[in-house]
Motif scaffolding. Structure first.
Motif, PDB file in Angstrom:
ATOM      1  N   LYS A 134      -2.989  -8.110  -7.335  1.00 44.57           N
ATOM      2  CA  LYS A 134      -3.997  -8.247  -6.281  1.00 44.57           C
ATOM      3  C   LYS A 134      -3.559  -7.517  -5.015  1.00 44.57           C
ATOM      4  CE  LYS A 134      -6.622 -11.571  -3.599  1.00 44.57           C
ATOM      5  NZ  LYS A 134      -6.938 -12.958  -3.348  1.00 44.57           N
ATOM      6  N   SER A 135      -2.303  -7.680  -4.636  1.00 45.69           N
ATOM      7  CA  SER A 135      -1.804  -7.024  -3.420  1.00 45.69           C
ATOM      8  C   SER A 135      -1.854  -5.508  -3.535  1.00 45.69           C
ATOM      9  CB  SER A 135      -0.365  -7.467  -3.143  1.00 45.69           C
ATOM     10  OG  SER A 135      -0.318  -8.846  -2.922  1.00 45.69           O
ATOM     11  N   VAL A 136      -1.382  -4.978  -4.652  1.00 42.77           N
ATOM     12  CA  VAL A 136      -1.379  -3.527  -4.852  1.00 42.77           C
ATOM     13  C   VAL A 136      -2.803  -2.990  -4.866  1.00 42.77           C
ATOM     14  CG1 VAL A 136      -0.844  -1.710  -6.522  1.00 42.77           C
ATOM     15  CG2 VAL A 136       0.861  -3.456  -5.991  1.00 42.77           C
ATOM     16  N   THR A 137      -3.700  -3.703  -5.539  1.00 44.00           N
ATOM     17  CA  THR A 137      -5.103  -3.268  -5.606  1.00 44.00           C
ATOM     18  C   THR A 137      -5.727  -3.246  -4.212  1.00 44.00           C
ATOM     19  OG1 THR A 137      -5.326  -4.166  -7.837  1.00 44.00           O
ATOM     20  CG2 THR A 137      -7.363  -3.744  -6.626  1.00 44.00           C
ATOM     21  N   ASN A 138      -5.546  -4.325  -3.447  1.00 43.86           N
ATOM     22  CA  ASN A 138      -6.104  -4.364  -2.091  1.00 43.86           C
ATOM     23  C   ASN A 138      -5.521  -3.264  -1.214  1.00 43.86           C
ATOM     24  OD1 ASN A 138      -8.020  -6.441  -2.192  1.00 43.86           O
ATOM     25  ND2 ASN A 138      -6.426  -7.988  -2.060  1.00 43.86           N
ATOM     26  N   TYR A 139      -4.218  -3.034  -1.308  1.00 51.76           N
ATOM     27  CA  TYR A 139      -3.586  -1.972  -0.518  1.00 51.76           C
ATOM     28  C   TYR A 139      -4.174  -0.611  -0.880  1.00 51.76           C
ATOM     29  CZ  TYR A 139       0.023   1.123   1.303  1.00 51.76           C
ATOM     30  OH  TYR A 139       0.681   2.125   1.961  1.00 51.76           O
ATOM     31  N   ARG A 140      -4.304  -0.356  -2.173  1.00 49.46           N
ATOM     32  CA  ARG A 140      -4.844   0.934  -2.620  1.00 49.46           C
ATOM     33  C   ARG A 140      -6.296   1.121  -2.200  1.00 49.46           C
ATOM     34  NH1 ARG A 140      -6.361   2.043  -8.407  1.00 49.46           N
ATOM     35  NH2 ARG A 140      -7.506   3.938  -8.125  1.00 49.46           N
ATOM     36  N   LEU A 141      -7.103   0.076  -2.361  1.00 46.52           N
ATOM     37  CA  LEU A 141      -8.509   0.176  -1.982  1.00 46.52           C
ATOM     38  C   LEU A 141      -8.680   0.372  -0.487  1.00 46.52           C
ATOM     39  CD1 LEU A 141     -10.041  -2.537  -4.321  1.00 46.52           C
ATOM     40  CD2 LEU A 141     -10.275  -0.054  -4.536  1.00 46.52           C
ATOM     41  N   GLU A 142      -7.865  -0.302   0.331  1.00 45.11           N
ATOM     42  CA  GLU A 142      -7.951  -0.120   1.777  1.00 45.11           C
ATOM     43  C   GLU A 142      -7.548   1.289   2.194  1.00 45.11           C
ATOM     44  OE1 GLU A 142      -5.681  -3.196   3.650  1.00 45.11           O
ATOM     45  OE2 GLU A 142      -7.150  -4.739   3.162  1.00 45.11           O
ATOM     46  N   ARG A 143      -6.569   1.854   1.538  1.00 42.17           N
ATOM     47  CA  ARG A 143      -6.122   3.214   1.870  1.00 42.17           C
ATOM     48  C   ARG A 143      -7.159   4.260   1.443  1.00 42.17           C
ATOM     49  NH1 ARG A 143      -1.026   4.569   3.559  1.00 42.17           N
ATOM     50  NH2 ARG A 143      -1.189   6.507   2.374  1.00 42.17           N
ATOM     51  N   GLU A 144      -7.897   3.985   0.375  1.00 44.64           N
ATOM     52  CA  GLU A 144      -8.921   4.930  -0.088  1.00 44.64           C
ATOM     53  C   GLU A 144     -10.148   4.942   0.811  1.00 44.64           C
ATOM     54  OE1 GLU A 144      -9.828   4.016  -4.144  1.00 44.64           O
ATOM     55  OE2 GLU A 144      -7.930   4.796  -4.882  1.00 44.64           O
ATOM     56  N   ASN A 145     -10.425   3.821   1.457  1.00 48.24           N
ATOM     57  CA  ASN A 145     -11.626   3.733   2.300  1.00 48.24           C
ATOM     58  C   ASN A 145     -11.285   4.083   3.690  1.00 48.24           C
ATOM     59  OD1 ASN A 145     -13.274   3.140   0.186  1.00 48.24           O
ATOM     60  ND2 ASN A 145     -12.976   0.934   0.367  1.00 48.24           N
TER      61      ASN A 145
END
Length: 145
Positions: A134-145
Motif C-alpha cells: 500500500k505504501s509503495v503504491t501510494n508513493y508511486r501514484l502520488e509521484r505520477e500525478n
C-alpha cells in the motif's frame, strides 16, 4: 534463459467469484488442469524415497505456479474489468486485514497466558507485505500525478 510455458491465456478467464486466479474458459484449459492434477498424483505414486518425492513435487509445483502466474498476467481484460477487479481486491483486503490483526492479538494473548509469547511469522509477514504494498503504491501514484 529459456522459459517453458505450456498454458495459454486464451484457455482461461479472470476468476470473478470464489477466490483469485483464473477460471476455465475452454476445453483446453480443462484438459490442461486435469493433466496437471494427474501428473501431481502420478508423482506421488512413483516409488521414490520421501526426500526425492518432496523435491520432485516441489519442482513440479514451482513450475505450475510460474506457468499459471504467466497466464494470470496475460489474461485479457477491458477497462471496466480492471476497475471491477481493483474494487473487488480493495474490498477483499479490507475484509482480511481486521481478521488477520485480530488473529495476531488472539494468538499473542493466548500464547502469553501460557508463558510462551508467540505469533505466527507468516501472518505478521502478510500484514507487513500489505502495508508495504500500500505504501509503495501510494508513493508511486502520488509521484505520477
Amino acid at each position: 534463459m529459456i522459459v517453458l510455458i505450456i498454458a495459454r491465456p486464451q484457455w482461461f478467464g479472470r476468476r470473478k467469484y470464489g477466490g483469485w486466479g483464473v477460471s476455465i474458459k475452454t476445453w483446453q484449459g480443462a484438459v490442461y488442469l486435469a493433466c496437471v492434477f494427474l501428473l501431481l498424483v502420478g508423482i506421488q505414486l512413483l516409488p521414490l524415497n520421501t526426500t526425492t518425492r518432496m523435491y520432485v513435487t516441489g519442482a513440479w509445483l514451482a513450475f505450475m505456479f510460474l506457468d499459471m502466474f504467466d497466464v494470470m498476467w496475460k489474461v485479457k481484460r477491458d477497462e471496466r474489468e480492471y476497475l471491477h477487479e481493483a474494487i473487488a481486491e480493495r474490498n477483499a483486503a479490507w475484509a482480511m486485514m481486521p481478521v488477520l490483526v485480530i488473529g495476531v492479538f488472539i494468538e499473542l494473548i493466548s500464547s502469553s497466558l501460557q508463558g510462551k509469547p508467540h505469533v505466527d511469522p507468516f501472518i505478521l509477514l502478510a500484514l507487513l507485505a500489505g502495508v508495504l504494498a500500500k505504501s509503495v503504491t501510494n508513493y508511486r501514484l502520488e509521484r505520477e500525478n
